[in-house]
Every structure is written in structure tokens, then in C-alpha cells.
Design an enzyme around this catalytic site. Structure first.
Site, mmCIF file in Angstrom:
data_model
loop_
_atom_site.group_PDB
_atom_site.id
_atom_site.type_symbol
_atom_site.label_atom_id
_atom_site.label_comp_id
_atom_site.label_asym_id
_atom_site.label_seq_id
_atom_site.Cartn_x
_atom_site.Cartn_y
_atom_site.Cartn_z
ATOM 1 N N THR A 44 -2.371 -7.212 -0.410
ATOM 2 C CA THR A 44 -0.844 -6.756 -0.331
ATOM 3 C C THR A 44 -0.626 -7.897 0.541
ATOM 4 O O THR A 44 -0.679 -9.060 0.832
ATOM 5 C CB THR A 44 -0.621 -5.464 0.649
ATOM 6 O OG1 THR A 44 -1.154 -6.241 2.030
ATOM 7 C CG2 THR A 44 -1.413 -4.630 0.192
ATOM 8 N N SER A 88 -7.190 0.071 9.861
ATOM 9 C CA SER A 88 -8.352 -1.058 9.549
ATOM 10 C C SER A 88 -9.438 -1.763 9.405
ATOM 11 O O SER A 88 -10.057 -0.786 10.384
ATOM 12 C CB SER A 88 -7.284 -2.600 10.680
ATOM 13 O OG SER A 88 -8.047 -3.574 9.252
ATOM 14 N N TYR A 100 -3.536 -7.580 15.915
ATOM 15 C CA TYR A 100 -3.854 -6.761 15.184
ATOM 16 C C TYR A 100 -5.211 -5.883 14.988
ATOM 17 O O TYR A 100 -4.801 -4.530 14.832
ATOM 18 C CB TYR A 100 -3.740 -7.078 13.737
ATOM 19 C CG TYR A 100 -3.821 -6.438 12.680
ATOM 20 C CD1 TYR A 100 -2.265 -5.773 12.129
ATOM 21 C CD2 TYR A 100 -4.345 -6.525 11.387
ATOM 22 C CE1 TYR A 100 -2.433 -4.345 10.666
ATOM 23 C CE2 TYR A 100 -4.717 -5.817 10.604
ATOM 24 C CZ TYR A 100 -3.694 -4.582 10.279
ATOM 25 O OH TYR A 100 -3.642 -3.450 9.103
ATOM 26 N N LYS A 119 -4.678 -1.714 15.650
ATOM 27 C CA LYS A 119 -5.364 -1.128 15.460
ATOM 28 C C LYS A 119 -6.521 0.192 15.765
ATOM 29 O O LYS A 119 -6.341 1.218 15.250
ATOM 30 C CB LYS A 119 -5.836 -1.227 13.695
ATOM 31 C CG LYS A 119 -4.648 -2.276 12.764
ATOM 32 C CD LYS A 119 -4.166 -0.442 12.154
ATOM 33 C CE LYS A 119 -2.888 -0.788 11.290
ATOM 34 N NZ LYS A 119 -2.245 -0.030 10.553
ATOM 35 N N ASP A 121 12.508 2.708 10.561
ATOM 36 C CA ASP A 121 12.390 1.020 11.124
ATOM 37 C C ASP A 121 11.655 1.988 12.896
ATOM 38 O O ASP A 121 11.603 2.456 13.653
ATOM 39 C CB ASP A 121 13.759 0.857 11.433
ATOM 40 C CG ASP A 121 13.045 -0.474 12.336
ATOM 41 O OD1 ASP A 121 12.272 -0.945 12.663
ATOM 42 O OD2 ASP A 121 14.322 -1.405 12.507
ATOM 43 N N ASN A 134 1.613 5.039 7.293
ATOM 44 C CA ASN A 134 1.161 3.584 6.452
ATOM 45 C C ASN A 134 2.119 1.973 7.223
ATOM 46 O O ASN A 134 1.229 1.289 7.457
ATOM 47 C CB ASN A 134 2.083 4.378 4.829
ATOM 48 C CG ASN A 134 1.312 2.652 4.343
ATOM 49 O OD1 ASN A 134 0.437 2.117 4.244
ATOM 50 N ND2 ASN A 134 2.513 2.153 3.980
ATOM 51 N N LEU A 148 0.858 -1.291 0.324
ATOM 52 C CA LEU A 148 -0.220 0.166 -0.339
ATOM 53 C C LEU A 148 0.911 1.341 -0.328
ATOM 54 O O LEU A 148 0.258 2.042 -0.630
ATOM 55 C CB LEU A 148 -0.828 -0.318 1.248
ATOM 56 C CG LEU A 148 -1.671 1.080 1.977
ATOM 57 C CD1 LEU A 148 -2.726 1.232 0.097
ATOM 58 C CD2 LEU A 148 -2.615 0.854 2.457
#
Length: 283
Positions: A234, A155, A199, A203, A68, A96, A17
Site C-alpha cells: 500500500t 501492524s 509507527y 500501533k 479526519d 482502518n 487497505l
């Protein structure tokens, strides 16, 4: 060297993305100084070479900087590099870069604690450290009088309201699995199980972090959003692009164009919200 072009940093900009966001900006007739944030500089330079070859007439400029999110030293050095190269200012920060590590725990490559900590460190902690470091540069944005912009890529799986939806595409991750332990996870995520709990939680935390940045920077004229780019094919999640496409995932360019629209002001009426291609999302 100072520039009249708007200066935009896209983290994770060399692949997936992130690369599509950079491409969407680079292919317009609006001139930008686009900074490709990447963990490995050589990969960023390779991505830049590919874009220059594919779009030779772009009025924009491209450069790479090492970013990083797990290293404060890297983030401090990145911001200092941008300060020195671009006259001490930044007009837009597109956060991103992220990562999903639930599958690493399932495969035994990380402990459960390591996977959760890595997920939050990458998606929330590191992102907020970078944003904090970048604020002084954003406050110096020329912005053509309309201020700097911060985008956090979230997300659709983090939407709390939608966790109650058990029909349609969301049934893959919202339905409850059969009784018993351990919970198996199907290849297409159907039937529930422990799919992406770290995850999704991270988010959701990022959404709250966005709301805090919106509150804190409102009187400075800095516009802040979360963008939910949709179900995209992705490398995130380790499922494989082809497999995700078979599950209905869209090309990442769809998300890239959406985030370009936010950067270019088309979602200014919805500042401080989570926006997506289908409109403002509920919480």
C-alpha cells in the site's frame, strides 16, 4: 433512513487497505450499508463510483462521510451524519485509517516531535476519539442478536515478542545497525537503523487501547479485535507499491478479505486478541 442491512463504517476507506476492505464486503452476497470514511469526500465518491462499476450486482449500498482523525469537529460531524442517516445505529466500526510519519522526519518535512505526535494522533488518539463517539450508535446495533463489532487495524511490526526476531523477513527492521551516528536506513530497510519507531510504538499503543475497549464493552456484548493484516503493498510508509512488492509485500486484497472475515464472525472465538492470517498473534 433506518435499514435492515448491517451498517459498517470503514475509515480510510477510499484507498489502499481500506478500499480493499470495502470491496471485500461489497462483493459478497450479504447485504450491507457500507460507509466509506475519507478525509476528502470527492475521493470517497470516486472510490464508490469505481466499485459500483466493477461490481454492478452487489446487494449492498455505499455512501461516503468525511472523517479526519486529526479533527474532533470532523469526527463529531461524521457520527452525527451516521446517526441521522441510519436510524441512530452502527453495527461495525472498522478503524482502518492510519499513517506513518517517520519518513517525514527523515526527509526534513517534519520535526521529530511533529512526526511522533502526528503518528500517535492519527493511529491512536484520533481513532479512540472516533470510537468513543461511535459507542452509543454501536450499542444500538441490531447485530442479529450477536452484538456490534469494533476492529482496530494494527501492524505485525508492533508485536513486542517479535522485536526479538532477527531472522527471516523481520530481520529488515529488527537487526541492529552498525555503531555510530546518524543511523542510515537502507531502501529495503535491511541493516536496522531508525526505520519506523514512531509507527511501531503507536500501533503497540493501539493494541493496548483495543484491550481496554474489549474490557470496557465486554458486558455490553460488543466484540473487539485488533487485526494485523500482514505485509501489504500500500502507500503507507511512502515506499511505493512496486518497491514493496519486490520486497515480498502481498496485495492489499489479502488484508481486506481477512478483515471481512472478522466482521462476518469467523474470528469470534478470538475476541479481544490480535488476529492475523496465520492465527492469533502473541503480544
Amino acid at each position: 433512513m433506518a435499514s435492515d442491512k448491517k451498517i459498517i463504517l470503514v475509515t480510510g476507506g477510499n484507498t489502499g487497505l481500506g478500499l480493499e476492505i470495502v470491496k471485500a464486503l461489497y462483493e459478497t452476497d450479504v447485504p450491507y450499508e457500507i460507509i466509506v470514511g475519507c478525509r476528502t469526500l470527492s475521493k470517497g465518491e470516486d472510490a464508490i463510483a469505481t466499485l459500483r462499476k466493477a461490481i454492478p450486482q452487489s446487494p449492498s449500498s455505499l455512501s461516503a462521510v468525511q472523517v479526519d482523525l486529526s479533527s474532533d469537529a470532523s469526527l463529531e460531524a461524521a457520527v452525527e451524519t451516521i446517526r441521522a442517516r441510519h436510524g441512530g445505529r452502527l453495527d461495525a466500526l472498522v478503524n482502518n485509517a492510519g499513517g506513518a510519519f517517520d519518513q517525514e522526519a527523515r526527509a526534513g518535512r517534519m520535526s521529530l516531535r511533529e512526526a511522533w505526535n502526528a503518528t500517535w494522533d492519527t493511529n491512536v488518539s484520533g481513532t479512540n476519539v472516533l470510537t468513543t463517539l461511535a459507542v452509543p450508535l454501536l450499542l444500538r446495533s441490531s447485530g442479529d442478536g450477536d452484538g456490534a463489532r469494533i476492529v482496530f487495524v494494527t501492524s505485525g511490526t508492533a508485536n513486542l515478542t517479535d522485536t526479538e526476531v532477527t531472522a527471516g523477513p523481520l530481520a529488515r527492521i529488527n537487526s541492529s545497525p552498525a555503531a555510530g551516528w546518524p543511523k542510515e536506513v537502507a531502501a529495503d530497510w535491511r541493516g536496522g537503523g531508525m526505520v519506523f519507531p514512531a509507527y511501531r510504538s503507536a500501533k503497540t499503543g493501539l493494541n493496548m487501547a483495543m484491550r481496554e475497549w474489549h474490557r470496557v464493552l465486554r458486558n455490553d456484548g460488543v466484540k473487539v479485535w485488533c487485526v494485523s493484516p500482514g505485509f501489504l503493498a500500500t502507500g503507507l510508509g511512502g515506499m511505493g507499491v512496486d518497491h514493496l512488492k519486490k520486497m515480498g509485500a502481498q496485495d492489499p486484497s489479502v488484508g481486506g478479505r481477512l478483515i471481512r472475515d472478522v466482521v462476518q464472525g469467523k474470528w469470534d472465538a478470538d475476541v479481544g486478541r490480535v488476529v492475523s492470517s496465520i492465527g492469533v498473534r502473541s503480544w
